[in-house]
Write an enzyme that holds these catalytic residues in place. Structure first.
Site, short mmCIF file in Angstrom:
data_model
loop_
_atom_site.label_atom_id
_atom_site.label_comp_id
_atom_site.label_asym_id
_atom_site.label_seq_id
_atom_site.Cartn_x
_atom_site.Cartn_y
_atom_site.Cartn_z
N ALA A 13 -90.54 -31.71 -82.86
CA ALA A 13 -90.90 -30.92 -81.78
C ALA A 13 -89.51 -29.82 -81.65
CB ALA A 13 -91.57 -30.85 -80.55
N HIS B 58 -81.71 -19.97 -81.50
CA HIS B 58 -81.26 -21.38 -82.13
C HIS B 58 -82.43 -22.00 -82.91
CE1 HIS B 58 -78.92 -24.93 -83.11
NE2 HIS B 58 -79.87 -25.75 -82.56
N SER C 63 -83.60 -20.01 -74.91
CA SER C 63 -83.10 -18.25 -74.53
C SER C 63 -82.33 -17.87 -75.68
CB SER C 63 -82.39 -18.47 -73.29
OG SER C 63 -81.22 -19.27 -73.41
#
Length: 156
Positions: free
Chosen positions: A82, A90, A87
Site C-alpha cells: 500500500a 513522493h 503531503s
C-alpha cells in the site's frame, strides 16, 4: 468461419505462485496478503506451491519480482502493498516507477506479474481497498494471477 479462442480458468491446482509483500503500511499489506492467500487456496492452489517474500516497501519489489520471475518456477507472481499519498508527491513517483518496472519485468520474462499494490490518496481509500466495502485488492490480484497463469499455460 472457424477460430480458436483462448480463455484462462479460475483453477489454481498445479500452479505455483510467488507473492511479494511490502512491510511498509503493513496494516494494509497483511490484509491484502490474507485476501490473496484465501483466493489462491479456495481456487485449488496447494499451500506448498505459494511462496511469500517480504520486502521493506513497494520500491524494493521490482528487483525481487525480477529474481523470482527469472527462476522460472512460478506460473504467476503477485505484488502486494500500500502506497498512501502524503503531503509531497513522493507516493506518485513511487507508484509510477514500480508499475513501470513490474510491467517491464513481466514482458521481459513472460511471467504474469499482477500489481496488487493499493495506491490511495488517503487512509480511508486504503482501508476500503484492503478488505472493506471496496473489496480486497489482494483477492482480486490473486484471481487475476490464477487466470493469467491458466491462460498462458493453455496457449503453450
Amino acid at each position: 468461419m472457424s477460430y480458436k479462442e483462448y480463455n484462462g480458468q479460475l483453477n489454481a491446482k498445479g500452479l505455483s505462485f510467488g507473492i511479494v509483500v511490502s512491510r511498509f503500511n503493513d496494516l494494509f499489506s497483511e490484509q491484502l496478503l490474507k485476501g490473496a492467500l484465501d483466493c489462491l487456496l479456495r481456487h485449488g492452489a496447494n499451500a506448498e506451491d505459494i511462496h511469500i517474500v517480504r520486502v521493506p516497501g513497494a520500491y524494493e519489489q521490482p528487483i525481487v519480482l525480477q529474481k523470482l520471475a527469472r527462476k522460472g518456477t512460478y506460473q504467476a507472481l503477485i505484488s502486494l502493498g500500500a502506497v498512501i499519498q502524503g503531503s509531497t508527491s513522493h507516493a506518485g513517483l513511487i507508484n509510477a516507477q514500480v508499475t513501470r518496472a513490474i510491467t517491464q519485468i513481466s514482458l521481459d520474462t513472460g511471467i504474469p506479474i499482477v500489481d496488487g499494490i493499493v495506491t490511495a490518496e488517503n487512509l480511508d481509500q486504503a482501508i476500503e481497498r484492503s478488505g472493506s466495502k471496496a473489496g480486497n485488492r489482494g483477492w482480486s490480484a490473486a484471481q487475476s494471477a490464477i487466470e493469467m497463469a491458466s491462460l498462458l499455460r493453455g496457449m503453450e
